[in-house]
Design an enzyme around this catalytic site. Structure first.
Site: not given
Length: 221
Positions: A91, A153, A182
């Site tokens: 991430d 995300k 996400k």
């Protein structure tokens, strides 16, 4: 959507600065017990956690975290180091200043560089929605799609706010078919988790959901 199905989409997260190995080991144990999608932990614990889990759970870690303003070379090194230590999901945080400056090509190239390093491993791109306008969020949907990342995300959980339903709705209207979503930061109830998934999110970054399942006080990310 029952509790078990919701948990399959959770990246069980512990990224606090003072996190100890005993705490990391506990979330690893909980992730296996409740069959979450992954554990999301600091890079310094990836090797230890990967060896401890021994393939029983995906290990996710964060790159350029939480501010995103490191050089691309530094982020690439972090990524390759994490992967060599056993991470299977990355991430990364974008350079938000570059986005504000309109340096879209640099952001896209950075994402491409990290995706190349990841190969078949999953790359999620954190854009920190609480610091962006809707126009900037839409632009990042386009860039993440073009750059070939696997996920967009919402948040680090370390800025002024976390995921919102409106942001997931906005993402869903502007990402390409190759990109999943996400939602992360501030997901504090099973009802919220369920709604994010119903809106199209594929992953939830949270430290609270497992605590709720265990009837513990739901504090944290």
């Amino acid at each position: 959507m029952d509790q078990k199905e919701i948990l399959k989409h959770v990246d069980h997260t512990l990224l606090l600065q003072g996190a100890t190995w005993d705490e990391i080991r506990q979330i690893c144990d909980d992730a296996v017990a409740y069959q979450t999608a992954s554990v999301c932990i600091p890079p310094s614990y990836v090797k230890q956690a990967s060896e401890y889990l021994d393939g029983k759970m995906a290990v996710c870690t964060v790159i350029g975290f939480p501010n995103g303003y490191m050089t691309t070379a530094a982020k690439e090194f972090e990524t390759r180091d994490a992967l060599s230590n056993g991470a299977s999901e990355i991430d990364m945080v974008i350079n938000i200043g570059w986005l504000k400056d309109g340096k879209y090509n640099l952001i896209e190239e950075e994402i491409r560089t990290l995706k190349k390093a990841c190969g078949e491993k999953i790359l999620k791109v954190i854009i920190e929605t609480c610091l962006l306008t809707d126009e900037e969020k839409i632009k990042m949907c386009e860039i993440v799609t073009k750059a070939g990342a696997d996920y967009i995300k919402t948040s680090t959980g370390f800025s002024t706010a976390g995921a919102t339903f409106d942001d997931i709705r906005l993402f869903s209207e502007h990402i390409g078919p190759n990109v999943k979503m996400k939602a992360a930061g501030g997901i504090s109830s099973m009802d919220d988790a369920k709604k994010f998934l119903e809106l199209g999110a594929d992953r939830l970054g949270t430290s609270r959901i497992i605590k709720l399942v265990k009837n513990e006080k739901a504090t944290g990310y």
